[in-house]
Write a protein that holds these residues in place. Structure first.
Motif, PDB file in Angstrom:
ATOM      1  N   ARG A   1      -2.761   1.363 108.061  1.00 51.59           N
ATOM      2  CA  ARG A   1      -2.296   1.172 106.822  1.00 51.59           C
ATOM      3  C   ARG A   1      -3.130   0.677 106.115  1.00 51.59           C
ATOM      4  N   MET A   2      -3.693  -0.342 106.552  1.00 51.21           N
ATOM      5  CA  MET A   2      -4.955  -0.627 106.217  1.00 51.21           C
ATOM      6  C   MET A   2      -6.582  -0.356 106.485  1.00 51.21           C
ATOM      7  N   TYR A   3      -6.485   0.928 107.066  1.00 47.73           N
ATOM      8  CA  TYR A   3      -7.550   2.587 107.661  1.00 47.73           C
ATOM      9  C   TYR A   3      -7.240   2.818 106.729  1.00 47.73           C
ATOM     10  N   ALA A   4      -5.935   3.655 106.705  1.00 47.04           N
ATOM     11  CA  ALA A   4      -5.868   4.993 105.345  1.00 47.04           C
ATOM     12  C   ALA A   4      -6.415   4.594 104.321  1.00 47.04           C
ATOM     13  N   ARG A   5      -6.410   3.111 103.747  1.00 44.95           N
ATOM     14  CA  ARG A   5      -6.300   2.623 102.511  1.00 44.95           C
ATOM     15  C   ARG A   5      -8.224   3.426 102.607  1.00 44.95           C
TER      16      ARG A   5
ATOM     17  N   ALA B   1     -11.219   8.852 105.249  1.00 46.70           N
ATOM     18  CA  ALA B   1     -10.311   9.780 104.772  1.00 46.70           C
ATOM     19  C   ALA B   1      -9.158  10.870 105.459  1.00 46.70           C
ATOM     20  N   PRO B   2      -8.550  11.805 104.684  1.00 46.12           N
ATOM     21  CA  PRO B   2      -7.449  12.192 105.378  1.00 46.12           C
ATOM     22  C   PRO B   2      -7.833  12.531 107.020  1.00 46.12           C
ATOM     23  N   LYS B   3      -9.391  13.544 106.746  1.00 48.82           N
ATOM     24  CA  LYS B   3      -9.283  13.871 108.252  1.00 48.82           C
ATOM     25  C   LYS B   3      -9.536  12.721 109.265  1.00 48.82           C
ATOM     26  N   GLU B   4      -9.839  12.277 108.948  1.00 47.97           N
ATOM     27  CA  GLU B   4     -10.173  11.098 110.038  1.00 47.97           C
ATOM     28  C   GLU B   4      -8.656  10.449 110.283  1.00 47.97           C
ATOM     29  N   LEU B   5      -7.750  10.513 109.692  1.00 48.24           N
ATOM     30  CA  LEU B   5      -6.244   9.277 109.760  1.00 48.24           C
ATOM     31  C   LEU B   5      -5.918  10.522 110.645  1.00 48.24           C
ATOM     32  N   SER B   6      -6.365  11.680 110.646  1.00 52.72           N
ATOM     33  CA  SER B   6      -5.258  12.490 111.797  1.00 52.72           C
ATOM     34  C   SER B   6      -5.449  12.160 112.669  1.00 52.72           C
ATOM     35  N   LYS B   7      -6.766  11.693 113.288  1.00 49.27           N
ATOM     36  CA  LYS B   7      -6.983  11.012 114.836  1.00 49.27           C
ATOM     37  C   LYS B   7      -6.670   9.782 115.102  1.00 49.27           C
ATOM     38  N   TYR B   8      -5.645   9.490 114.337  1.00 47.88           N
ATOM     39  CA  TYR B   8      -5.088   8.119 114.630  1.00 47.88           C
ATOM     40  C   TYR B   8      -3.531   7.657 114.848  1.00 47.88           C
ATOM     41  N   ALA B   9      -2.901   9.658 113.926  1.00 45.94           N
ATOM     42  CA  ALA B   9      -1.842   9.404 113.788  1.00 45.94           C
ATOM     43  C   ALA B   9      -0.981   9.259 114.759  1.00 45.94           C
ATOM     44  N   ILE B  10      -0.178   8.095 115.030  1.00 49.95           N
ATOM     45  CA  ILE B  10       0.740   8.223 116.397  1.00 49.95           C
ATOM     46  C   ILE B  10       1.759   9.002 115.992  1.00 49.95           C
ATOM     47  N   ARG B  11       2.111   9.868 115.199  1.00 43.21           N
ATOM     48  CA  ARG B  11       4.006   9.892 115.145  1.00 43.21           C
ATOM     49  C   ARG B  11       4.118  10.569 116.795  1.00 43.21           C
ATOM     50  N   GLY B  12       5.512  10.398 117.448  1.00 42.78           N
ATOM     51  CA  GLY B  12       5.528  11.190 118.522  1.00 42.78           C
ATOM     52  C   GLY B  12       4.605  10.782 119.555  1.00 42.78           C
ATOM     53  N   ARG B  13       3.701  10.260 120.191  1.00 42.16           N
ATOM     54  CA  ARG B  13       2.637   9.621 120.479  1.00 42.16           C
ATOM     55  C   ARG B  13       3.040   8.814 120.977  1.00 42.16           C
ATOM     56  N   ILE B  14       4.126   7.315 120.593  1.00 41.22           N
ATOM     57  CA  ILE B  14       4.337   6.534 121.480  1.00 41.22           C
ATOM     58  C   ILE B  14       5.825   5.924 121.760  1.00 41.22           C
ATOM     59  N   SER B  15       6.221   6.233 122.783  1.00 40.05           N
ATOM     60  CA  SER B  15       8.079   5.661 123.236  1.00 40.05           C
ATOM     61  C   SER B  15       8.486   4.231 122.409  1.00 40.05           C
ATOM     62  N   GLU B  16       9.659   4.076 121.786  1.00 39.19           N
ATOM     63  CA  GLU B  16       9.382   3.200 121.138  1.00 39.19           C
ATOM     64  C   GLU B  16      10.971   2.438 121.728  1.00 39.19           C
TER      65      GLU B  16
END
Length: 73
Positions: free
Chosen positions: A51-55, A58-73
């Motif tokens: 969330r800090m990084y998202a501020r 750029a949106p294109k850079e954010l997609s590299k770090y999106a973890i939806r579905g990558r991590i099993s909690e």
């Protein structure tokens, strides 16, 4: 809420530091040798740093770090 002012050089440095931290946490979360509780704690911290990084990023850079579905909690 707290506000801070950064000059251009400081913004680039903060961006770099946050990316490196996100990269390290992604590696740690994928390390099966770590206990699941530890990986969950890292995942919670990842969300905060992301969330800090998202501020700053750029949106294109954010997609590299999106973890939806990558991590099993």
């Amino acid at each position: 809420m707290m506000g801070m002012l950064f000059n251009e050089k400081e913004c680039k440095e903060l961006n770099y530091v946050l990316r490196r931290e996100l990269d390290e946490m992604l590696l740690d979360m994928s390390d099966k040798r770590l206990d699941q509780d530890i990986r969950n704690a890292i995942a919670l911290r990842y969300k905060t740093v992301f969330r800090m990084y998202a501020r700053l990023a750029a949106p294109k850079e954010l997609s590299k770090y999106a973890i939806r579905g990558r991590i099993s909690e």
